[in-house]
Design a protein around this motif. Structure first.
Motif, PDB file in Angstrom:
ATOM      1  N   TYR A  43       0.886  -1.156   0.000  1.00  0.00           N
ATOM      2  CA  TYR A  43       0.000   0.000   0.000  1.00  0.00           C
ATOM      3  C   TYR A  43       0.925   1.208   0.000  1.00  0.00           C
ATOM      4  CZ  TYR A  43      -3.971  -2.840   1.609  1.00  0.00           C
ATOM      5  OH  TYR A  43      -4.974  -3.763   1.733  1.00  0.00           O
ATOM      6  N   HIS A  50      -8.924  10.602   4.693  1.00  0.00           N
ATOM      7  CA  HIS A  50      -9.705  10.652   3.455  1.00  0.00           C
ATOM      8  C   HIS A  50     -10.091   9.262   2.953  1.00  0.00           C
ATOM      9  CE1 HIS A  50      -9.072  14.917   3.188  1.00  0.00           C
ATOM     10  NE2 HIS A  50      -7.766  14.736   3.321  1.00  0.00           N
ATOM     11  N   ARG A  51      -9.779   8.235   3.776  1.00  0.00           N
ATOM     12  CA  ARG A  51     -10.069   6.839   3.412  1.00  0.00           C
ATOM     13  C   ARG A  51      -9.511   6.503   2.034  1.00  0.00           C
ATOM     14  NH1 ARG A  51     -16.119   5.585   4.458  1.00  0.00           N
ATOM     15  NH2 ARG A  51     -15.318   3.529   3.970  1.00  0.00           N
ATOM     16  N   ARG A  52      -8.237   6.840   1.842  1.00  0.00           N
ATOM     17  CA  ARG A  52      -7.594   6.644   0.544  1.00  0.00           C
ATOM     18  C   ARG A  52      -6.247   5.951   0.729  1.00  0.00           C
ATOM     19  NH1 ARG A  52      -5.532  11.881  -1.456  1.00  0.00           N
ATOM     20  NH2 ARG A  52      -3.629  11.147  -0.509  1.00  0.00           N
ATOM     21  N   GLU A  54      -3.180   3.983  -2.075  1.00  0.00           N
ATOM     22  CA  GLU A  54      -2.817   3.508  -3.413  1.00  0.00           C
ATOM     23  C   GLU A  54      -2.272   2.084  -3.282  1.00  0.00           C
ATOM     24  OE1 GLU A  54       0.480   4.506  -6.864  1.00  0.00           O
ATOM     25  OE2 GLU A  54       0.003   6.039  -5.391  1.00  0.00           O
ATOM     26  N   ARG A  81      -7.892  -3.369   2.310  1.00  0.00           N
ATOM     27  CA  ARG A  81      -7.518  -1.960   2.452  1.00  0.00           C
ATOM     28  C   ARG A  81      -8.310  -1.236   3.538  1.00  0.00           C
ATOM     29  NH1 ARG A  81     -10.370  -2.115  -2.378  1.00  0.00           N
ATOM     30  NH2 ARG A  81     -12.134  -0.709  -2.458  1.00  0.00           N
ATOM     31  N   GLN A  82      -9.551  -1.614   3.781  1.00  0.00           N
ATOM     32  CA  GLN A  82     -10.327  -0.954   4.827  1.00  0.00           C
ATOM     33  C   GLN A  82      -9.706  -1.167   6.202  1.00  0.00           C
ATOM     34  OE1 GLN A  82     -12.634   1.261   4.349  1.00  0.00           O
ATOM     35  NE2 GLN A  82     -12.455   0.943   2.154  1.00  0.00           N
ATOM     36  N   LEU A  85      -7.001   1.375   6.536  1.00  0.00           N
ATOM     37  CA  LEU A  85      -7.492   2.737   6.680  1.00  0.00           C
ATOM     38  C   LEU A  85      -8.133   2.977   8.039  1.00  0.00           C
ATOM     39  CD1 LEU A  85      -8.929   3.178   3.095  1.00  0.00           C
ATOM     40  CD2 LEU A  85      -6.788   4.082   4.008  1.00  0.00           C
TER      41      LEU A  85
END
Length: 104
Positions: A43, A50-52, A54, A81-82, A85
């Motif tokens: 990642y 911003h819950r972002r 890449e 990914r969650q 985050l």
């Protein structure tokens, strides 16, 4: 980068430095068929506010090239990914596991 070849230690140190700076969460990639370490994926630039995040910075050993490893790795990163985050502490745990795998 080859996990046992020249340049690995420099790459590994950089990946851990990027992780410590909060810019990367690196993962080791292990092929399930034979348990061989065959690459890495990460990642990049996580921004929980911003819950972002890449997904990228992937390399695989040539023996793992093709449709078997990389798509599965990307799918897992998308699915997980969650957790990254919403649970920032995961980065520390993953880096510790990556060091353990490298030592084995």
């Amino acid at each position: 980068v080859d996990a046992r070849g020249p340049g690995f230690d420099r790459w590994f140190d950089d990946a851990l430095g990027q992780r410590s700076a909060g810019r990367q969460v690196p993962f080791a990639v292990r092929r399930l068929a034979d348990q061989a370490l065959v690459g890495s994926t990460s990642y990049l630039d996580p921004v929980p506010k911003h819950r972002r995040v890449e997904i990228g910075s992937t390399w695989d050993h040539p023996s793992a090239w093709g449709p078997a490893v990389n798509p599965d790795g990307k799918r897992l990163l998308h699915e997980q990914r969650q957790h990254l985050l919403f649970e920032g502490a995961i980065a520390h745990s993953l880096a510790r596991k990556m060091r353990e795998i490298h030592r084995s």
